[in-house]
Design a protein around this motif. Structure first.
Motif, PDB file in Angstrom:
ATOM      1  N   CYS A   1     103.314  -0.086  -3.536  1.00 24.05           N
ATOM      2  CA  CYS A   1     103.901   0.981  -2.959  1.00 24.05           C
ATOM      3  C   CYS A   1     102.757   2.084  -2.191  1.00 24.05           C
ATOM      4  O   CYS A   1     102.834   2.479  -1.256  1.00 24.05           O
ATOM      5  CB  CYS A   1     104.782   1.744  -3.667  1.00 24.05           C
ATOM      6  N   THR A   2     101.571   1.876  -2.718  1.00 20.92           N
ATOM      7  CA  THR A   2     100.597   2.949  -2.328  1.00 20.92           C
ATOM      8  C   THR A   2      99.889   2.236  -0.995  1.00 20.92           C
ATOM      9  O   THR A   2      99.016   2.923  -0.345  1.00 20.92           O
ATOM     10  CB  THR A   2      99.526   3.298  -3.450  1.00 20.92           C
ATOM     11  N   GLY A   3      99.952   0.802  -0.927  1.00 14.84           N
ATOM     12  CA  GLY A   3      99.276   0.276   0.388  1.00 14.84           C
ATOM     13  C   GLY A   3      98.098   0.437   0.594  1.00 14.84           C
ATOM     14  O   GLY A   3      97.674   0.491   1.807  1.00 14.84           O
TER      15      GLY A   3
ATOM     16  N   GLY B   1     106.644   0.681  -6.645  1.00 17.08           N
ATOM     17  CA  GLY B   1     107.511   1.812  -6.696  1.00 17.08           C
ATOM     18  C   GLY B   1     108.291   1.754  -5.500  1.00 17.08           C
ATOM     19  O   GLY B   1     108.053   0.936  -4.477  1.00 17.08           O
ATOM     20  N   ILE B   2     109.165   2.624  -5.331  1.00 16.78           N
ATOM     21  CA  ILE B   2     109.828   3.146  -4.164  1.00 16.78           C
ATOM     22  C   ILE B   2     109.431   4.188  -3.563  1.00 16.78           C
ATOM     23  O   ILE B   2     109.721   5.462  -4.112  1.00 16.78           O
ATOM     24  CB  ILE B   2     111.290   2.969  -4.526  1.00 16.78           C
TER      25      ILE B   2
ATOM     26  N   GLY C   1     115.718   2.761   0.605  1.00 13.17           N
ATOM     27  CA  GLY C   1     115.238   1.791  -0.420  1.00 13.17           C
ATOM     28  C   GLY C   1     115.646   2.027  -1.756  1.00 13.17           C
ATOM     29  O   GLY C   1     115.553   0.978  -2.524  1.00 13.17           O
ATOM     30  N   GLY C   2     115.983   3.176  -2.272  1.00 16.42           N
ATOM     31  CA  GLY C   2     116.416   3.428  -3.142  1.00 16.42           C
ATOM     32  C   GLY C   2     117.862   3.330  -3.847  1.00 16.42           C
ATOM     33  O   GLY C   2     118.448   3.265  -2.908  1.00 16.42           O
ATOM     34  N   THR C   3     118.113   3.122  -5.038  1.00 18.63           N
ATOM     35  CA  THR C   3     119.375   2.885  -5.528  1.00 18.63           C
ATOM     36  C   THR C   3     119.642   3.867  -6.695  1.00 18.63           C
ATOM     37  O   THR C   3     118.845   4.415  -7.173  1.00 18.63           O
ATOM     38  CB  THR C   3     119.403   1.410  -6.127  1.00 18.63           C
TER      39      THR C   3
ATOM     40  N   VAL D   1     114.333   6.740  -5.018  1.00 11.18           N
ATOM     41  CA  VAL D   1     113.135   6.950  -4.453  1.00 11.18           C
ATOM     42  C   VAL D   1     112.472   7.812  -5.238  1.00 11.18           C
ATOM     43  O   VAL D   1     112.807   8.666  -6.094  1.00 11.18           O
ATOM     44  CB  VAL D   1     113.366   7.511  -3.019  1.00 11.18           C
ATOM     45  N   GLY D   2     111.033   7.467  -5.459  1.00  3.71           N
ATOM     46  CA  GLY D   2     109.946   8.337  -6.346  1.00  3.71           C
ATOM     47  C   GLY D   2     110.013   7.524  -7.697  1.00  3.71           C
ATOM     48  O   GLY D   2     109.142   8.174  -8.343  1.00  3.71           O
ATOM     49  N   LEU D   3     110.627   6.362  -8.138  1.00  5.02           N
ATOM     50  CA  LEU D   3     110.299   5.728  -9.236  1.00  5.02           C
ATOM     51  C   LEU D   3     109.218   4.631  -9.129  1.00  5.02           C
ATOM     52  O   LEU D   3     109.152   3.808  -7.773  1.00  5.02           O
ATOM     53  CB  LEU D   3     111.689   4.876  -9.483  1.00  5.02           C
ATOM     54  N   VAL D   4     108.180   4.874  -9.816  1.00  8.71           N
ATOM     55  CA  VAL D   4     106.769   4.164  -9.619  1.00  8.71           C
ATOM     56  C   VAL D   4     106.313   4.031 -11.051  1.00  8.71           C
ATOM     57  O   VAL D   4     106.434   4.549 -11.924  1.00  8.71           O
ATOM     58  CB  VAL D   4     105.772   5.120  -8.944  1.00  8.71           C
TER      59      VAL D   4
END
Length: 423
Positions: A287-289, A361-362, A367-369, A374-377
């Protein structure tokens, strides 16, 4: 004998280009920091355009409330460069040509291979009785006009930072130290993992009663910085005052969240620790790319310890290059504790590092559920001591992608710093 004592100063930056946003005003920040180090207080800053009347008003107002006024800009060769002339008139001084400055300007043009036009001679004009500061990096000299009767000084500096900064450091600062009887020193305590309100709550009583040194909190993204500032006749005395306060803060609950003193950033602190311990570091990022890698490689000297990164955005890359099990991805998904651990382990083993971290993560905005918002890492670390993982829920309800990614990277760097400290 010097009859001027400087305790307060004001900065006045001159230039219409600053007012309309064509140029970012970095000079004020540089001068402010330098004045603070000399124990000179500052309560006002101003920006004024290239207009004689408005510049005169601004100078008069600044002199009415401060011992020292420092201007930047308006010392060039063109018709709208009016700072010297305006200040000279205000202080009742005639202008004359400074022979040494004129010769320095001619020499500068000769060295740079440029043609000196007649209007450049204007830059050698200085108010009578003024102190002239040489400018080896440009054509406009700096100037100080002293008014001993009123106890006031105006210092005029060129606008380009590449000229202003070395002139201030090498000439203006030694000059100003003659007019002050104290210096100031600030040390910064770097804190991660504890919010500003918590830091303030723990240290509130201490901060209230501390007058020298003072303690003030500042917030960076995901971090808190405590600035400890002392004032004394010498830097050695300031250092002792700051040291005692830092040691006192380290004994509080805040102490265990301190990752450095004047560290600058998490990546700086980590780089120093890795070099000290002779350890190598690698990353596996989803996620941090590549953000962790960028923050590390932005630092000079990181090549001594940082081996590289595997950016495994796709599951196929996680499997092929990091050795993440297909069964793990199928059972738990890419955003999971299990995947994060296998990513970190794979990076350490395949890149041959002493320490490796991973992020998955997201970051959003989509993309979140409900199960994985979103914010889950998940941030994992692997070393010879084994693996561990940290679950983050960053900014619930927010979909600020850069914010999530930056905090995820910061947590990974912090985990690596903790691990390096233990190895």
């Amino acid at each position: 004998m010097i009859f001027i004592k400087i305790t307060t100063a004001e900065i006045l930056c001159v230039g219409t280009e600053l007012l309309i946003g064509d140029i970012v005003n970095t000079n004020a920040a540089y001068i402010s920091k330098a004045l603070a180090e000399m124990g000179i207080s500052q309560y006002h800053q101003s920006v004024v355009g290239d207009n004689v009347n408005r510049l005169t008003e601004a100078l008069e107002e600044a002199l009415s409330r401060s011992d020292l006024v420092i201007t930047s800009g308006g010392l060039g060769p063109t018709y709208d460069d009016l700072t010297k002339e305006t200040a000279a008139k205000l202080m009742g001084r005639e202008m004359h040509t400074d022979a040494e400055s004129l010769e320095a300007i001619k020499t500068y043009f000769e060295k740079t291979g440029r043609v000196m036009t007649p209007n450049n001679e204007k830059q050698a004009l200085v108010p009578e009785g003024s102190v002239v500061f040489k400018n080896p990096n440009g054509t406009a000299p700096g100037i100080a006009i002293e008014d001993f009767e009123r106890g006031k000084i105006i210092i005029m500096l060129p606008g380009p930072p590449r000229e202003l900064e070395p002139m201030f450091r090498d000439s203006v600062k030694p000059y100003l130290l003659k007019f002050t009887d104290k210096v100031m020193l600030s040390r910064n305590i770097n804190i991660f993992g504890l919010g500003e309100s918590s830091v303030e709550n723990i240290l509130k009583d201490l901060m209230k009663v501390s007058t020298n040194p003072t303690v003030a909190p500042y917030v960076n993204t995901g971090e808190v910085r405590l600035r400890v500032t002392a004032s004394a006749p010498t830097y050695e005395e300031c250092e002792k005052l700051c040291k005692d306060m830092i040691e006192k803060i380290q004994t509080t609950e805040v102490g265990r969240y301190i990752y450095g003193i004047d560290a600058g950033s998490l990546e700086n602190a980590l780089l120093s620790k890795l070099i000290e311990k002779k350890l190598t570091f690698a990353t596996a990022e989803s996620c941090t790319g590549g953000l962790i890698s960028k923050r590390m490689t932005d630092l000079a000297g990181s090549s001594a310890v940082y081996l590289g990164s595997i950016i495994s955005y796709a599951n196929e890359v996680k499997e092929k290059f990091l050795g993440v099990s297909a069964d793990t991805l199928k059972a738990y998904g890419a955003v999971s504790e299990e995947t994060a651990i296998e990513m970190a382990r794979g990076a350490r083993e395949r890149l041959g590092a002493d320490i490796a971290v991973s992020t998955t993560g997201i970051a959003g905005p989509g993309g979140g559920t409900d199960e994985k918002p979103v914010g889950l890492v998940y941030v994992a670390i692997s070393s010879k001591r084994g693996e561990r993982v940290k679950k983050l829920n960053i900014a619930p309800g927010r979909s600020v992608r850069d914010y999530v990614r930056y905090l995820a990277a910061s947590n990974a760097l912090y985990l690596a710093l903790e691990e390096a400290s233990e190895l």
